[in-house]
Design a protein around this motif. Structure first.
Motif, PDB file in Angstrom:
ATOM      1  N   UNK A 221      15.096  10.551  18.856  1.00  0.00           N
ATOM      2  CA  UNK A 221      13.956  11.207  18.261  1.00  0.00           C
ATOM      3  C   UNK A 221      12.970  10.149  17.794  1.00  0.00           C
ATOM      4  N   UNK A 222      11.719  10.396  18.096  1.00  0.00           N
ATOM      5  CA  UNK A 222      10.665   9.486  17.653  1.00  0.00           C
ATOM      6  C   UNK A 222       9.556  10.321  17.030  1.00  0.00           C
ATOM      7  N   UNK A 223       9.211  10.001  15.779  1.00  0.00           N
ATOM      8  CA  UNK A 223       8.148  10.694  15.073  1.00  0.00           C
ATOM      9  C   UNK A 223       7.116   9.673  14.620  1.00  0.00           C
ATOM     10  N   UNK A 224       5.847  10.005  14.795  1.00  0.00           N
ATOM     11  CA  UNK A 224       4.776   9.097  14.389  1.00  0.00           C
ATOM     12  C   UNK A 224       3.901   9.767  13.350  1.00  0.00           C
ATOM     13  N   UNK A 225       3.560   9.013  12.309  1.00  0.00           N
ATOM     14  CA  UNK A 225       2.642   9.534  11.298  1.00  0.00           C
ATOM     15  C   UNK A 225       1.218   9.371  11.798  1.00  0.00           C
ATOM     16  N   UNK A 226       0.283  10.095  11.194  1.00  0.00           N
ATOM     17  CA  UNK A 226      -1.120   9.783  11.470  1.00  0.00           C
ATOM     18  C   UNK A 226      -1.423   8.387  10.924  1.00  0.00           C
ATOM     19  N   UNK A 227      -2.434   7.728  11.482  1.00  0.00           N
ATOM     20  CA  UNK A 227      -2.839   6.425  10.945  1.00  0.00           C
ATOM     21  C   UNK A 227      -3.617   6.660   9.661  1.00  0.00           C
ATOM     22  N   UNK A 228      -3.435   5.758   8.703  1.00  0.00           N
ATOM     23  CA  UNK A 228      -4.201   5.833   7.468  1.00  0.00           C
ATOM     24  C   UNK A 228      -4.961   4.525   7.290  1.00  0.00           C
ATOM     25  N   UNK A 229      -6.161   4.614   6.746  1.00  0.00           N
ATOM     26  CA  UNK A 229      -6.989   3.435   6.527  1.00  0.00           C
ATOM     27  C   UNK A 229      -6.890   3.011   5.069  1.00  0.00           C
ATOM     28  N   UNK A 230      -6.709   1.721   4.868  1.00  0.00           N
ATOM     29  CA  UNK A 230      -6.566   1.150   3.525  1.00  0.00           C
ATOM     30  C   UNK A 230      -7.621   0.069   3.357  1.00  0.00           C
ATOM     31  N   UNK A 231      -8.290   0.078   2.234  1.00  0.00           N
ATOM     32  CA  UNK A 231      -9.350  -0.897   1.987  1.00  0.00           C
ATOM     33  C   UNK A 231      -8.794  -2.212   1.437  1.00  0.00           C
ATOM     34  N   UNK A 232      -7.842  -2.758   2.156  1.00  0.00           N
ATOM     35  CA  UNK A 232      -7.245  -4.067   1.874  1.00  0.00           C
ATOM     36  C   UNK A 232      -7.002  -4.738   3.215  1.00  0.00           C
ATOM     37  N   UNK A 233      -6.887  -6.054   3.189  1.00  0.00           N
ATOM     38  CA  UNK A 233      -6.614  -6.771   4.441  1.00  0.00           C
ATOM     39  C   UNK A 233      -5.208  -6.430   4.943  1.00  0.00           C
ATOM     40  N   UNK A 234      -4.973  -6.718   6.204  1.00  0.00           N
ATOM     41  CA  UNK A 234      -3.642  -6.488   6.778  1.00  0.00           C
ATOM     42  C   UNK A 234      -2.587  -7.277   6.005  1.00  0.00           C
ATOM     43  N   UNK A 235      -2.926  -8.509   5.587  1.00  0.00           N
ATOM     44  CA  UNK A 235      -1.967  -9.326   4.846  1.00  0.00           C
ATOM     45  C   UNK A 235      -1.626  -8.686   3.501  1.00  0.00           C
ATOM     46  N   UNK A 236      -2.624  -8.174   2.786  1.00  0.00           N
ATOM     47  CA  UNK A 236      -2.360  -7.525   1.496  1.00  0.00           C
ATOM     48  C   UNK A 236      -1.501  -6.274   1.678  1.00  0.00           C
ATOM     49  N   UNK A 237      -1.797  -5.507   2.716  1.00  0.00           N
ATOM     50  CA  UNK A 237      -1.009  -4.304   3.009  1.00  0.00           C
ATOM     51  C   UNK A 237       0.413  -4.693   3.379  1.00  0.00           C
ATOM     52  N   UNK A 238       0.554  -5.718   4.223  1.00  0.00           N
ATOM     53  CA  UNK A 238       1.873  -6.203   4.604  1.00  0.00           C
ATOM     54  C   UNK A 238       2.664  -6.650   3.374  1.00  0.00           C
ATOM     55  N   UNK A 239       2.031  -7.431   2.497  1.00  0.00           N
ATOM     56  CA  UNK A 239       2.720  -7.922   1.295  1.00  0.00           C
ATOM     57  C   UNK A 239       3.236  -6.766   0.447  1.00  0.00           C
ATOM     58  N   UNK A 240       2.441  -5.702   0.324  1.00  0.00           N
ATOM     59  CA  UNK A 240       2.855  -4.527  -0.446  1.00  0.00           C
ATOM     60  C   UNK A 240       4.069  -3.864   0.202  1.00  0.00           C
ATOM     61  N   UNK A 241       3.992  -3.623   1.517  1.00  0.00           N
ATOM     62  CA  UNK A 241       5.074  -2.905   2.211  1.00  0.00           C
ATOM     63  C   UNK A 241       6.325  -3.757   2.400  1.00  0.00           C
ATOM     64  N   UNK A 242       6.172  -5.068   2.399  1.00  0.00           N
ATOM     65  CA  UNK A 242       7.337  -5.947   2.572  1.00  0.00           C
ATOM     66  C   UNK A 242       8.167  -6.043   1.295  1.00  0.00           C
ATOM     67  N   UNK A 243       7.606  -5.615   0.165  1.00  0.00           N
ATOM     68  CA  UNK A 243       8.322  -5.615  -1.110  1.00  0.00           C
ATOM     69  C   UNK A 243       8.905  -4.217  -1.310  1.00  0.00           C
ATOM     70  N   UNK A 244      10.222  -4.077  -1.119  1.00  0.00           N
ATOM     71  CA  UNK A 244      10.827  -2.744  -1.084  1.00  0.00           C
ATOM     72  C   UNK A 244      10.630  -1.948  -2.376  1.00  0.00           C
ATOM     73  N   UNK A 245      10.480  -2.618  -3.505  1.00  0.00           N
ATOM     74  CA  UNK A 245      10.318  -1.860  -4.761  1.00  0.00           C
ATOM     75  C   UNK A 245       9.029  -1.042  -4.769  1.00  0.00           C
ATOM     76  N   UNK A 246       8.038  -1.437  -3.958  1.00  0.00           N
ATOM     77  CA  UNK A 246       6.777  -0.710  -3.900  1.00  0.00           C
ATOM     78  C   UNK A 246       6.893   0.659  -3.233  1.00  0.00           C
ATOM     79  N   UNK A 247       7.977   0.891  -2.497  1.00  0.00           N
ATOM     80  CA  UNK A 247       8.126   2.190  -1.841  1.00  0.00           C
ATOM     81  C   UNK A 247       8.284   3.318  -2.862  1.00  0.00           C
TER      82      UNK A 247
END
Length: 131
Positions: free
Chosen positions: A1-27
């Motif tokens: 099974x493969x499910x895809x979310x819609x894309x969402x736009x965030x007003x931060x750079x890819x690196x800032x978004x990556x840093x947020x998502x790479x820190x599991x406590x932020x979930x």
């Protein structure tokens, strides 16, 4: 099974978004309102439960800055992954799409498809306000 979310736009750079998502406590900040439990177990592992659902433990399996964070099931009966694909369409702007992939029997697939789709959609809907 493969499910895809819609894309969402965030007003931060890819690196800032990556840093947020790479820190599991932020979930915890991205979880739906019906969350009944969230606990960080390690620097790369967390447990969560939604009301009426079993507890799920996710572990960071891969992180490729600034474009991809992969979480996977850490034990339990189900084997699946949740991948955040991050792109940067413009400076100081990023797009995130979540992809859920797992192998389930037909009965299990029918039972979890709706709740999982709603779950990943809620995660991406909550990202712009949290990151």
């Amino acid at each position: 099974m493969k499910l895809e979310s819609p894309k969402t736009t965030i007003n931060k750079s890819a690196q800032e978004t990556f840093d947020f998502l790479a820190d599991v406590k932020n979930f915890e900040k991205l979880m739906p309102e019906n969350i009944s439990k969230f606990e960080v177990l390690d620097t790369d592992k967390f447990l969560f439960a939604l009301k009426g659902m079993p507890e799920i433990v996710l572990k960071k399996k891969e992180a490729v800055a600034p474009n991809k964070v992969v979480l996977g099931a850490a034990g339990g009966k189900l084997d699946f992954s949740l991948t955040a694909n991050i792109t940067e369409p413009a400076p100081a702007q990023s797009e995130v799409e979540l992809i859920f992939e797992g192998e389930f029997n037909a009965m299990m697939g029918m039972m979890i498809k709706g709740p999982i789709k709603k779950f990943i959609e809620t995660l991406v809907e909550n990202m712009p306000a949290q990151i």
